[in-house]
Design a protein around this motif. Sequence first.
Motif, PDB file in Angstrom:
ATOM      1  N   LEU A 220       0.825  -1.204   0.000  1.00 35.77           N
ATOM      2  CA  LEU A 220       0.000   0.000   0.000  1.00 35.77           C
ATOM      3  C   LEU A 220       0.862   1.259   0.000  1.00 35.77           C
ATOM      4  O   LEU A 220       0.600   2.211  -0.738  1.00 35.77           O
ATOM      5  N   THR A 221       1.921   1.254   0.803  1.00 39.85           N
ATOM      6  CA  THR A 221       2.814   2.416   0.860  1.00 39.85           C
ATOM      7  C   THR A 221       3.466   2.676  -0.481  1.00 39.85           C
ATOM      8  O   THR A 221       3.556   3.827  -0.929  1.00 39.85           O
ATOM      9  N   LEU A 222       3.924   1.618  -1.136  1.00 42.84           N
ATOM     10  CA  LEU A 222       4.546   1.791  -2.444  1.00 42.84           C
ATOM     11  C   LEU A 222       3.560   2.403  -3.436  1.00 42.84           C
ATOM     12  O   LEU A 222       3.885   3.361  -4.142  1.00 42.84           O
ATOM     13  N   ALA A 223       2.348   1.854  -3.484  1.00 42.22           N
ATOM     14  CA  ALA A 223       1.358   2.334  -4.444  1.00 42.22           C
ATOM     15  C   ALA A 223       0.950   3.776  -4.177  1.00 42.22           C
ATOM     16  O   ALA A 223       0.597   4.508  -5.110  1.00 42.22           O
ATOM     17  N   GLY A 349      -1.315   6.274 -19.194  1.00 47.54           N
ATOM     18  CA  GLY A 349      -0.549   6.004 -17.989  1.00 47.54           C
ATOM     19  C   GLY A 349      -1.417   5.643 -16.806  1.00 47.54           C
ATOM     20  O   GLY A 349      -2.606   5.333 -16.934  1.00 47.54           O
ATOM     21  N   VAL A 350      -0.810   5.668 -15.627  1.00 53.63           N
ATOM     22  CA  VAL A 350      -1.498   5.307 -14.391  1.00 53.63           C
ATOM     23  C   VAL A 350      -1.575   6.521 -13.476  1.00 53.63           C
ATOM     24  O   VAL A 350      -0.877   7.516 -13.667  1.00 53.63           O
ATOM     25  N   ASP A 351      -2.433   6.423 -12.470  1.00 54.62           N
ATOM     26  CA  ASP A 351      -2.683   7.551 -11.574  1.00 54.62           C
ATOM     27  C   ASP A 351      -2.967   6.981 -10.188  1.00 54.62           C
ATOM     28  O   ASP A 351      -3.862   6.152 -10.027  1.00 54.62           O
ATOM     29  N   ASN A 352      -2.199   7.421  -9.188  1.00 54.32           N
ATOM     30  CA  ASN A 352      -2.427   6.919  -7.830  1.00 54.32           C
ATOM     31  C   ASN A 352      -3.134   7.935  -6.937  1.00 54.32           C
ATOM     32  O   ASN A 352      -3.140   7.798  -5.704  1.00 54.32           O
ATOM     33  N   GLN A 353      -3.731   8.956  -7.528  1.00 56.88           N
ATOM     34  CA  GLN A 353      -4.387   9.981  -6.716  1.00 56.88           C
ATOM     35  C   GLN A 353      -5.551   9.429  -5.906  1.00 56.88           C
ATOM     36  O   GLN A 353      -5.814   9.873  -4.781  1.00 56.88           O
ATOM     37  N   SER A 354      -6.267   8.452  -6.454  1.00 60.41           N
ATOM     38  CA  SER A 354      -7.466   7.946  -5.775  1.00 60.41           C
ATOM     39  C   SER A 354      -7.160   7.089  -4.560  1.00 60.41           C
ATOM     40  O   SER A 354      -8.065   6.792  -3.771  1.00 60.41           O
ATOM     41  N   ILE A 355      -5.893   6.667  -4.386  1.00 62.93           N
ATOM     42  CA  ILE A 355      -5.569   5.813  -3.239  1.00 62.93           C
ATOM     43  C   ILE A 355      -4.696   6.529  -2.218  1.00 62.93           C
ATOM     44  O   ILE A 355      -4.086   5.887  -1.355  1.00 62.93           O
ATOM     45  N   GLN A 356      -4.612   7.857  -2.312  1.00 60.95           N
ATOM     46  CA  GLN A 356      -3.818   8.587  -1.333  1.00 60.95           C
ATOM     47  C   GLN A 356      -4.471   8.489   0.049  1.00 60.95           C
ATOM     48  O   GLN A 356      -5.699   8.477   0.173  1.00 60.95           O
ATOM     49  N   PRO A 357      -3.668   8.410   1.119  1.00 61.35           N
ATOM     50  CA  PRO A 357      -4.220   8.169   2.465  1.00 61.35           C
ATOM     51  C   PRO A 357      -4.933   9.384   3.032  1.00 61.35           C
ATOM     52  O   PRO A 357      -4.570  10.528   2.757  1.00 61.35           O
ATOM     53  N   THR A 358      -5.963   9.104   3.826  1.00 62.03           N
ATOM     54  CA  THR A 358      -6.605  10.147   4.616  1.00 62.03           C
ATOM     55  C   THR A 358      -6.390   9.893   6.097  1.00 62.03           C
ATOM     56  O   THR A 358      -6.836  10.665   6.929  1.00 62.03           O
TER      57      THR A 358
END
Length: 387
Positions: A220-223, A349-358
Amino acid sequence: MTVENVQSALSTVIYPGFSKDIVTFGFVKDIQVNGTEVSFTVDITSSAPEVAHQITVEAEEALKRAGATKVTVNVQAPKMPRESSSKGKNIAPQVKNFIMISSGKGGVGKSTSSVNLAIALAMQGKKVGLLDADIYGPNIPRMMGVENVKPEVNGNKVLPIKAYGIEMMSMGSLMEDGQSLIWRGSMIMKAIEQFLRDILWSELDCLVIDMPPGTGDAQLTLAQSVPVTAGVTVTTPQMVSLDDSRRSLDMFKKLNIPIAGIVENMSGFIAPDTGVEYDIFGKGTTQPMADEFDTKIIAEIPIEPAVRTGGDEGKPVTYFAPESETAKRFMAAAASIWETIEKINEDGGVDNQSIQPTTPPGVSACSTGAAPQQSQAASTDSGCGCH
């Protein structure tokens, strides 16, 4: 001159960045000899123009020393790697593409696959890094033949160790031999971030990341730290392994990581005396799982003694035994992964914005669904701390 004379002369031309020559690598094709006039094709794996130029110059010089009066070199090279179009948080922006090598359980050959896929990608002309993020089982330094090498420090950055044409870093290179790590999840999360941020990686076409087994904090941290371009799951044919591999593939889906494929290790045994392959652990068991997750098996890696000895002795089979069946399958798998990466980038490409932590920094997040958007103090939801 004869074809044998030409091959002998070209065997002195070392492939740039490696210790082997272009004949040993099998890159020299279609040799034509007419008296003292020679022509041939070099089917190289690098898209860098300086590599083609160096090989051409050194080949001409070697052949003229051997008596050739006219030399025609036809260099065939792959196209330049496409720039990544990934978006979102990226704490290692000098890396164009990130490849997560994962498995649902340990002991399935994930580190062996990571090493050989990284070397195969490098042999196919990519500038490759290899990050051993398996904090509790950092075996890659031994597999790469650098278990006693300590990295250099440049200011507040650590220089990766170079071997077999790639850059490598591992917790095993930073700690004392045999030392155990008794770390909580938050410490593993911090270590993953530091491996990405504080290692002085070059401008890499791709970074192959060997993850710990399972689907926990490290993944999870990597992603959340970098936009992972593609994920590869490593399994074996037994159902106990496939059950856990499904969880790994499900994790890729939940983290919005495109799946590049499945590597099936221990896929048969090749007898060293006869070359006959036996399906000692079953056959065809992985395909239904691949179909279930709309992906493919990119390699069925057999059990070969050279794989085990290569890992123990720091001589990866893909580099030291390129004509072996295992090496050929790893090379094909690497080509398949890169083809997938090219398509992913071409499609946006890919986008990791939706999995950023809250969740607060250092607090783990689970995979049970997104938490409501509310303050930390007011939140009683036990779900995932992602948007």
